[in-house]
Design a protein around this motif. Sequence first.
Motif, PDB file in Angstrom:
ATOM      1  N   LYS A  42       0.717  -1.375   0.156  1.00 28.70           N
ATOM      2  CA  LYS A  42       0.230   0.471  -0.420  1.00 28.70           C
ATOM      3  C   LYS A  42       0.216   1.330  -0.188  1.00 28.70           C
ATOM      4  N   ARG A  43       0.020   2.114  -0.263  1.00 27.92           N
ATOM      5  CA  ARG A  43       0.606   3.890   0.074  1.00 27.92           C
ATOM      6  C   ARG A  43       1.210   4.081   1.479  1.00 27.92           C
ATOM      7  N   GLY A  44       1.945   4.767   1.706  1.00 27.34           N
ATOM      8  CA  GLY A  44       2.223   5.387   2.307  1.00 27.34           C
ATOM      9  C   GLY A  44       3.946   5.473   3.257  1.00 27.34           C
ATOM     10  N   VAL A  45       4.131   5.963   4.313  1.00 23.45           N
ATOM     11  CA  VAL A  45       4.983   5.137   5.051  1.00 23.45           C
ATOM     12  C   VAL A  45       5.749   4.666   5.972  1.00 23.45           C
ATOM     13  N   TYR A  46       6.748   3.235   5.933  1.00 29.59           N
ATOM     14  CA  TYR A  46       6.873   2.532   6.369  1.00 29.59           C
ATOM     15  C   TYR A  46       8.486   2.946   6.842  1.00 29.59           C
ATOM     16  N   TRP A  47       8.251   2.155   7.989  1.00 31.45           N
ATOM     17  CA  TRP A  47       9.224   2.470   9.086  1.00 31.45           C
ATOM     18  C   TRP A  47      10.539   0.831   8.793  1.00 31.45           C
ATOM     19  N   ILE A  48      11.872   0.956   8.405  1.00 27.77           N
ATOM     20  CA  ILE A  48      12.631  -0.302   8.867  1.00 27.77           C
ATOM     21  C   ILE A  48      13.522   0.515   9.948  1.00 27.77           C
ATOM     22  N   GLY A  49      14.085  -0.346  10.704  1.00 30.59           N
ATOM     23  CA  GLY A  49      14.768  -1.149  11.688  1.00 30.59           C
ATOM     24  C   GLY A  49      13.702  -0.718  13.122  1.00 30.59           C
ATOM     25  N   PRO A  50      14.308  -0.722  14.039  1.00 32.37           N
ATOM     26  CA  PRO A  50      15.649  -0.545  14.848  1.00 32.37           C
ATOM     27  C   PRO A  50      16.430  -1.760  14.048  1.00 32.37           C
ATOM     28  N   THR A  51      17.708  -1.975  13.882  1.00 31.99           N
ATOM     29  CA  THR A  51      18.426  -3.414  13.869  1.00 31.99           C
ATOM     30  C   THR A  51      19.020  -3.715  14.637  1.00 31.99           C
ATOM     31  N   MET A  52      19.209  -4.990  14.673  1.00 30.11           N
ATOM     32  CA  MET A  52      19.762  -5.959  16.430  1.00 30.11           C
ATOM     33  C   MET A  52      21.060  -6.698  15.077  1.00 30.11           C
ATOM     34  N   LEU A  53      22.191  -6.388  15.798  1.00 31.20           N
ATOM     35  CA  LEU A  53      23.077  -7.483  15.811  1.00 31.20           C
ATOM     36  C   LEU A  53      23.595  -7.737  16.779  1.00 31.20           C
ATOM     37  N   ILE A  54      23.164  -9.325  16.455  1.00 32.76           N
ATOM     38  CA  ILE A  54      23.675 -10.139  17.455  1.00 32.76           C
ATOM     39  C   ILE A  54      25.620 -10.846  17.212  1.00 32.76           C
ATOM     40  N   THR A  55      26.298 -11.329  17.734  1.00 33.97           N
ATOM     41  CA  THR A  55      27.492 -12.191  17.418  1.00 33.97           C
ATOM     42  C   THR A  55      27.356 -13.043  18.589  1.00 33.97           C
ATOM     43  N   SER A  56      28.975 -14.366  18.277  1.00 32.73           N
ATOM     44  CA  SER A  56      28.398 -14.987  19.052  1.00 32.73           C
ATOM     45  C   SER A  56      30.034 -15.748  19.448  1.00 32.73           C
ATOM     46  N   ASP A  57      30.506 -16.489  19.918  1.00 31.12           N
ATOM     47  CA  ASP A  57      31.538 -17.327  19.040  1.00 31.12           C
ATOM     48  C   ASP A  57      31.539 -18.509  19.183  1.00 31.12           C
ATOM     49  N   PRO A  58      32.794 -19.349  17.678  1.00 34.40           N
ATOM     50  CA  PRO A  58      32.686 -19.893  17.501  1.00 34.40           C
ATOM     51  C   PRO A  58      31.423 -21.476  17.591  1.00 34.40           C
ATOM     52  N   LEU A  59      31.952 -21.616  18.848  1.00 36.44           N
ATOM     53  CA  LEU A  59      30.731 -23.364  19.264  1.00 36.44           C
ATOM     54  C   LEU A  59      29.314 -22.185  19.813  1.00 36.44           C
TER      55      LEU A  59
END
Length: 154
Positions: free
Chosen positions: A126-143
């Motif tokens: 549809k027409r209108g304003v859409y919000w993008i975000g917020p972005t969540m960044l998740i990191t982990s150890d190799p295991l």
Amino acid sequence: MLTERAKLTIFFFLISLLIAFYTQVELIFFICGVLSSLLSVSFTIYKITQITKINCRRNLPSAVYEGQTLKVTLLVENQSVLPSFFIELIDNFSAELPHNQQKKLLFPYLSRRAVIENIYEGHCPKRGVYWIGPTMLITSDPLGLFRKNKIIHL
């Protein structure tokens, strides 16, 4: 932050340690040593990895018309001298249906000083304003035993 896998590993370590002291079997002591080494190496890598050295940028067109597909480009840059493991980006895209609003991108390995580009698409019905975000960044150890989270407002 501990994951379920880490809690389970710690539980098995403690149980095997109790059994080892009770039975005095060398193989169970060896298993305790392997589990404690696994936990300590993962925790050390978790502490060394710096989530603050990972930057994200979002590139998207300024306008999209009704019924078109929006292509969003996410750039992930590791500015650290150490590699990062299991980077997960969760971006909220309000134009989609509620069950499909979270766009998840997974990067298993991001080498030092590397830049990775990934594209995801979202449909604008549809027409209108859409919000993008917020972005969540998740990191982990190799295991995957320990995780770090950071919310990024792009």
